[in-house]
Motif scaffolding. Structure first.
Motif, PDB file in Angstrom:
ATOM      1  N   MET A 184       0.986  -1.419   0.571  1.00  0.00           N
ATOM      2  CA  MET A 184       0.221  -0.306   0.146  1.00  0.00           C
ATOM      3  C   MET A 184       0.971   1.300  -0.381  1.00  0.00           C
ATOM      4  O   MET A 184       2.290   1.096   0.697  1.00  0.00           O
ATOM      5  CB  MET A 184      -1.208   0.212   1.062  1.00  0.00           C
ATOM      6  N   LYS A 185       0.599   2.323  -0.619  1.00  0.00           N
ATOM      7  CA  LYS A 185       0.716   4.162  -0.810  1.00  0.00           C
ATOM      8  C   LYS A 185       1.093   4.106   0.551  1.00  0.00           C
ATOM      9  O   LYS A 185       0.700   3.888   1.606  1.00  0.00           O
ATOM     10  CB  LYS A 185       1.282   4.537  -2.054  1.00  0.00           C
ATOM     11  N   LYS A 186       1.439   5.247   0.753  1.00  0.00           N
ATOM     12  CA  LYS A 186       1.526   6.160   2.037  1.00  0.00           C
ATOM     13  C   LYS A 186       0.841   7.364   2.048  1.00  0.00           C
ATOM     14  O   LYS A 186       0.306   7.241   1.544  1.00  0.00           O
ATOM     15  CB  LYS A 186       3.341   7.050   1.996  1.00  0.00           C
ATOM     16  N   LEU A 187      -0.049   7.209   3.494  1.00  0.00           N
ATOM     17  CA  LEU A 187      -0.771   7.763   3.682  1.00  0.00           C
ATOM     18  C   LEU A 187      -0.503   9.592   3.480  1.00  0.00           C
ATOM     19  O   LEU A 187       0.742  10.201   3.731  1.00  0.00           O
ATOM     20  CB  LEU A 187      -0.987   8.194   5.399  1.00  0.00           C
ATOM     21  N   VAL A 188      -1.705  10.170   2.902  1.00  0.00           N
ATOM     22  CA  VAL A 188      -2.000  11.050   2.625  1.00  0.00           C
ATOM     23  C   VAL A 188      -3.145  11.874   3.556  1.00  0.00           C
ATOM     24  O   VAL A 188      -4.138  11.447   3.476  1.00  0.00           O
ATOM     25  CB  VAL A 188      -2.370  11.536   1.241  1.00  0.00           C
ATOM     26  N   ALA A 189      -2.584  13.778   4.215  1.00  0.00           N
ATOM     27  CA  ALA A 189      -4.186  13.683   5.111  1.00  0.00           C
ATOM     28  C   ALA A 189      -3.892  15.125   4.395  1.00  0.00           C
ATOM     29  O   ALA A 189      -3.645  15.672   3.967  1.00  0.00           O
ATOM     30  CB  ALA A 189      -3.828  14.224   6.055  1.00  0.00           C
ATOM     31  N   ILE A 190      -5.779  15.196   4.200  1.00  0.00           N
ATOM     32  CA  ILE A 190      -6.096  15.915   3.644  1.00  0.00           C
ATOM     33  C   ILE A 190      -7.243  16.845   4.682  1.00  0.00           C
ATOM     34  O   ILE A 190      -8.417  16.287   5.052  1.00  0.00           O
ATOM     35  CB  ILE A 190      -7.349  15.944   2.241  1.00  0.00           C
ATOM     36  N   THR A 191      -6.846  18.336   5.061  1.00  0.00           N
ATOM     37  CA  THR A 191      -8.743  19.301   5.492  1.00  0.00           C
ATOM     38  C   THR A 191      -9.221  19.442   4.679  1.00  0.00           C
ATOM     39  O   THR A 191      -8.929  19.832   4.002  1.00  0.00           O
ATOM     40  CB  THR A 191      -7.653  20.059   7.136  1.00  0.00           C
ATOM     41  N   VAL A 194       1.302   9.725   8.265  1.00  0.00           N
ATOM     42  CA  VAL A 194       0.994  10.968   7.016  1.00  0.00           C
ATOM     43  C   VAL A 194       2.507  11.157   6.580  1.00  0.00           C
ATOM     44  O   VAL A 194       3.305  11.224   6.699  1.00  0.00           O
ATOM     45  CB  VAL A 194       0.717  12.013   7.680  1.00  0.00           C
ATOM     46  N   ASP A 195       2.526  10.954   5.083  1.00  0.00           N
ATOM     47  CA  ASP A 195       3.599  11.204   4.472  1.00  0.00           C
ATOM     48  C   ASP A 195       3.970  12.285   3.698  1.00  0.00           C
ATOM     49  O   ASP A 195       3.883  13.390   2.892  1.00  0.00           O
ATOM     50  CB  ASP A 195       3.710  10.289   3.659  1.00  0.00           C
ATOM     51  N   CYS A 196       2.057  12.876   3.266  1.00  0.00           N
ATOM     52  CA  CYS A 196       1.599  14.660   2.974  1.00  0.00           C
ATOM     53  C   CYS A 196       1.019  14.902   3.782  1.00  0.00           C
ATOM     54  O   CYS A 196      -0.867  14.179   4.162  1.00  0.00           O
ATOM     55  CB  CYS A 196       1.644  14.441   1.227  1.00  0.00           C
ATOM     56  N   MET A 197       0.452  15.902   3.915  1.00  0.00           N
ATOM     57  CA  MET A 197      -0.409  16.581   5.053  1.00  0.00           C
ATOM     58  C   MET A 197      -0.603  18.154   4.104  1.00  0.00           C
ATOM     59  O   MET A 197       0.229  18.430   3.813  1.00  0.00           O
ATOM     60  CB  MET A 197       0.075  17.194   5.973  1.00  0.00           C
TER      61      MET A 197
END
Ligand code: NDP
Length: 239
Positions: A1-8, A74-77
């Motif tokens: 699985m690819k890395k976690l991306v968090a989005i507000t 989280v790799d990308c916020m």
């Protein structure tokens, strides 16, 4: 699985397009907004949905903890949540001014604060802050919104310079007019008419997918490449 991306601010507009874009590219996503019931209906398999007001850093941190348990760090916020009340300064209620600063500026500070130390420890990560052309040029009826987005650009550049050498990337994405619900907080008919006349004069503005695709492109480049700042507008936008 690819890395976690968090989005507000994932429940509508650009944030929703970001959610679908990163999910389509195979990333699990942490989706944050106050209207969590909307997020839960998204047709995305690998997601964690959290009721988050970005003014409250504990809500952001708790959501991250929950998602990281399932999908790793989280790799990308992407600090996307934002609001806009258009008005002349002297006619704008003080509360609207404070709300824009609290969500657009403090919300971004909270989003960075919630992930940066872990990224620095891991020597890896990307933070994309959704600013605006309002962070670069001043428009009538936009004084506080302008101020909030200038602050987002300054904070992004400042922190990026401080942590340069840590392998953590910072990008400021500055869209022109995009077709979203952002105008819903402005009720003055004349101001709305001026804004919409301007938008239609340039062909209706960007789509939310245009901005989401750009953010994915920024993220998808090798970690050694940092696109620090991008202005993206409709080609006919003369700003
Ligand atoms: P929308 O109004 O469509 O979406 C705003 C999002 O922010 C919603 O998901 C909303 O979710 C969320 N949000 C608002 N307040 C909060 C809060 N206190 N806590 C958490 N989430 C919140 O607008 P856009 O998609 O247009 O806006 C997204 C970003 O893009 C903003 O930062 C905006 O300034 C920026 N931008 C927009 C442009 C445009 O023309 N549309 C141009 C340039 C930049 P919920 O209400 O469920 O919490």
């Amino acid at each position: 699985m690819k890395k976690l991306v968090a989005i507000t601010g994932a429940s509508s507009g650009i944030g929703k397009a970001l959610a679908y874009k990163f999910a389509k590219e195979g990333h699990p996503v942490l989706l944050m907004a106050r209207r969590v019931e909307i997020l839960e209906k998204f047709d995305i398999k690998d997601k964690v949905c959290a009721k988050v007001d970005v003014q409250n850093i504990d809500e952001i941190k708790n959501a991250i903890k929950l998602a990281e348990k399932k999908y790793g760090p989280v790799d990308c916020m992407i600090n996307n949540a934002g609001i806009m009340f258009l008005n002349l300064f002297h006619e704008q209620p003080l509360q609207h001014k404070y709300d824009m600063l609290d969500v657009n500026v403090k919300g971004v500070i909270n989003g960075i604060d919630a992930v940066l130390n872990d990224m620095l420890k891991r020597k890896d990560g990307t933070i994309i802050n959704i600013s605006s052309i309002g962070g670069r040029w001043i428009f009538r009826n936009h004084a506080i919104y302008n101020g909030s987005k200038f602050a987002v650009n300054a904070i992004t550049e400042g922190v990026r310079k401080e942590v340069a050498g840590s392998n953590v990337r910072f990008s400021s994405v500055e869209p022109g007019m995009v077709n979203t619900d952002i105008l819903s907080r402005t009720d003055d008919k004349e101001i709305l008419k001026d804004y919409n006349d301007e938008k239609w004069s340039i062909g209706g503005g960007l789509t939310t997918d245009n901005t989401a695709d750009l953010c994915y492109y920024i993220y998808s480049l090798p970690q050694m490449v940092n696109i620090k700042e991008v202005v993206i507008t409709h080609t006919n936008d003369g700003n």
